[in-house]
Design a protein around this motif. Structure first.
Motif, PDB file in Angstrom:
ATOM      1  N   PHE A  46       0.879  -1.181   0.000  1.00 26.97           N
ATOM      2  CA  PHE A  46       0.000   0.000   0.000  1.00 26.97           C
ATOM      3  C   PHE A  46       0.909   1.221   0.000  1.00 26.97           C
ATOM      4  CE2 PHE A  46      -2.197   3.446   2.205  1.00 26.97           C
ATOM      5  CZ  PHE A  46      -3.440   3.469   1.584  1.00 26.97           C
ATOM      6  N   LEU A  47       0.691   2.123  -0.940  1.00 30.50           N
ATOM      7  CA  LEU A  47       1.533   3.318  -1.057  1.00 30.50           C
ATOM      8  C   LEU A  47       0.651   4.551  -1.082  1.00 30.50           C
ATOM      9  CD1 LEU A  47       4.681   3.878  -3.175  1.00 30.50           C
ATOM     10  CD2 LEU A  47       2.794   5.489  -3.432  1.00 30.50           C
ATOM     11  N   LEU A  60       6.328  17.182  -1.539  1.00 27.94           N
ATOM     12  CA  LEU A  60       5.844  15.854  -1.892  1.00 27.94           C
ATOM     13  C   LEU A  60       6.304  14.872  -0.825  1.00 27.94           C
ATOM     14  CD1 LEU A  60       4.395  14.383  -4.343  1.00 27.94           C
ATOM     15  CD2 LEU A  60       6.694  13.798  -5.119  1.00 27.94           C
ATOM     16  N   VAL A  61       5.413  13.986  -0.400  1.00 27.19           N
ATOM     17  CA  VAL A  61       5.734  12.990   0.621  1.00 27.19           C
ATOM     18  C   VAL A  61       5.205  11.631   0.181  1.00 27.19           C
ATOM     19  CG1 VAL A  61       5.335  12.240   3.011  1.00 27.19           C
ATOM     20  CG2 VAL A  61       5.734  14.656   2.522  1.00 27.19           C
ATOM     21  N   TYR A  62       6.004  10.592   0.408  1.00 21.82           N
ATOM     22  CA  TYR A  62       5.601   9.213   0.124  1.00 21.82           C
ATOM     23  C   TYR A  62       5.608   8.396   1.414  1.00 21.82           C
ATOM     24  CZ  TYR A  62       6.174   9.446  -5.016  1.00 21.82           C
ATOM     25  OH  TYR A  62       6.044   9.721  -6.353  1.00 21.82           O
ATOM     26  N   HIS A  63       4.654   7.463   1.530  1.00 23.82           N
ATOM     27  CA  HIS A  63       4.659   6.426   2.563  1.00 23.82           C
ATOM     28  C   HIS A  63       4.430   5.083   1.885  1.00 23.82           C
ATOM     29  CE1 HIS A  63       2.924   9.622   5.565  1.00 23.82           C
ATOM     30  NE2 HIS A  63       4.238   9.751   5.405  1.00 23.82           N
ATOM     31  N   LEU A  64       5.170   4.058   2.307  1.00 25.52           N
ATOM     32  CA  LEU A  64       4.975   2.713   1.765  1.00 25.52           C
ATOM     33  C   LEU A  64       4.783   1.732   2.911  1.00 25.52           C
ATOM     34  CD1 LEU A  64       6.792   1.031  -1.177  1.00 25.52           C
ATOM     35  CD2 LEU A  64       6.553  -0.215   0.970  1.00 25.52           C
ATOM     36  N   TYR A  65       3.769   0.871   2.776  1.00 21.53           N
ATOM     37  CA  TYR A  65       3.409  -0.112   3.798  1.00 21.53           C
ATOM     38  C   TYR A  65       3.365  -1.509   3.194  1.00 21.53           C
ATOM     39  CZ  TYR A  65       1.418   4.107   6.001  1.00 21.53           C
ATOM     40  OH  TYR A  65       1.216   5.371   6.531  1.00 21.53           O
ATOM     41  N   VAL A  66       3.611  -2.506   4.040  1.00 18.24           N
ATOM     42  CA  VAL A  66       3.268  -3.882   3.712  1.00 18.24           C
ATOM     43  C   VAL A  66       2.036  -4.220   4.545  1.00 18.24           C
ATOM     44  CG1 VAL A  66       4.875  -4.838   5.444  1.00 18.24           C
ATOM     45  CG2 VAL A  66       4.070  -6.281   3.585  1.00 18.24           C
ATOM     46  N   GLU A 105      -5.508  -6.409   7.248  1.00 21.16           N
ATOM     47  CA  GLU A 105      -5.908  -6.233   8.647  1.00 21.16           C
ATOM     48  C   GLU A 105      -4.870  -5.452   9.434  1.00 21.16           C
ATOM     49  OE1 GLU A 105      -6.992  -9.823  10.598  1.00 21.16           O
ATOM     50  OE2 GLU A 105      -8.577 -10.323   9.162  1.00 21.16           O
ATOM     51  N   THR A 106      -3.597  -5.650   9.083  1.00 21.39           N
ATOM     52  CA  THR A 106      -2.487  -4.922   9.707  1.00 21.39           C
ATOM     53  C   THR A 106      -1.677  -4.261   8.612  1.00 21.39           C
ATOM     54  OG1 THR A 106      -2.353  -6.473  11.568  1.00 21.39           O
ATOM     55  CG2 THR A 106      -0.398  -5.138  11.110  1.00 21.39           C
ATOM     56  N   ALA A 107      -1.248  -3.032   8.853  1.00 20.35           N
ATOM     57  CA  ALA A 107      -0.371  -2.330   7.921  1.00 20.35           C
ATOM     58  C   ALA A 107       0.877  -1.896   8.677  1.00 20.35           C
ATOM     59  CB  ALA A 107      -1.067  -1.112   7.320  1.00 20.35           C
ATOM     60  N   VAL A 108       2.050  -2.198   8.105  1.00 18.84           N
ATOM     61  CA  VAL A 108       3.329  -1.875   8.728  1.00 18.84           C
ATOM     62  C   VAL A 108       4.036  -0.832   7.871  1.00 18.84           C
ATOM     63  CG1 VAL A 108       5.529  -2.759   9.586  1.00 18.84           C
ATOM     64  CG2 VAL A 108       3.483  -4.219   9.642  1.00 18.84           C
TER      65      VAL A 108
END
Length: 256
Positions: A140-141, A150-156, A160-163
């Motif tokens: 999920f980005l 500009l800002v980016y966040h990246l999750y796995v 149900e859980t996002a890290v």
């Protein structure tokens, strides 16, 4: 549960995200379970490594989540919204359709690390891992913009859980207002939480912090959102004769 296969020298291994206790078949030499609770780690056995993090409970109401934040964070989020901050969200399908997004994230992250003079943070980035998250549909980005910032966040995530894995602000332009970028970063984290709540994500894991008692600069930023200090464990478990031998050697080498 998300299983990501790989190789370590002559050994095969799997990284296991979001293990729910369900048994499964594998032919790998080593299994690396990520972000387990203490009870999960104790049940598995093997070589454990502690990780410290902060957890936000997304089942709480938006009012409660905002109440956990510092007063200044709430103000900056509201201000960024009034200034016209916006957020875009990308799942695996969207990122495959527009591969330039991940390429720009990577360049932004590298430039961000250079601006901080932080080589260790730079080495933490792994495009190979990012690509594996993409291939396994567990990515999920988000991308936020405010003026030239500009800002980016990246999750796995498993839904149900996002890290949180990577966060980067774009300071490539000399005229970027770094204060505005800071407000945008807070705004985007809050937008991420709101989006994830709609999608059914229950747990927002802020990624590692250096300590639960002595925060560094990045830890202080994360703590301002009011997440619960938590200890999780990465567990190495041998699943073949040579894998068990390798894990035993790892434990002896680290004195555990």
């Amino acid at each position: 549960m998300v299983r990501l296969p790989g190789r370590l020298a002559f050994l095969t291994y799997e990284r296991i995200w979001f293990w729910d206790g369900t048994p499964f078949h594998t032919q790998s030499d080593i299994l690396r379970y990520l972000r387990l609770t203490s009870s999960q780690a104790a049940a598995l056995g093997g070589h454990a490594e502690a990780n410290y993090t902060l957890i936000s409970d997304l089942t709480e109401t938006e009012e409660t989540l905002l109440g956990h934040m510092t007063k200044n964070y709430r103000y900056e989020i509201r201000r960024a919204a009034k200034e016209g901050a916006s957020a875009e969200f990308f799942d695996a399908a969207a990122l495959r359709a527009d591969p330039a997004v991940l390429s720009d994230l990577e360049q932004t992250y590298m430039n961000f690390c250079d601006s901080l003079g932080n080589e260790a943070l730079k080495k933490d980035y792994s495009r190979k891992k990012v690509d594996s998250y993409l291939e396994n549909d567990c990515i999920f980005l988000s991308r936020g913009s405010l003026g030239n910032a500009l800002v980016y966040h990246l999750y796995v995530t498993d839904g149900e859980t996002a890290v949180l894995c990577y966060s980067a602000s774009d300071f490539r332009s000399a005229d970027v207002d770094q204060n505005a970028a800071g407000r945008l970063n807070k705004f985007l984290h809050w937008a991420d939480m709101q989006k994830m709540r709609i999608q059914g994500v229950r747990t927002y894991d802020w990624g590692n912090v250096s300590s639960l008692t002595n925060y560094n600069g990045i830890d202080v930023f994360k703590a301002g959102f009011g997440g619960k200090p938590t200890t999780l464990y990465n567990m190495f478990v041998g699943d073949s004769h040579i894998g068990r031998l390798a894990v035993a050697m790892m434990s002896r080498r680290k004195g555990k």
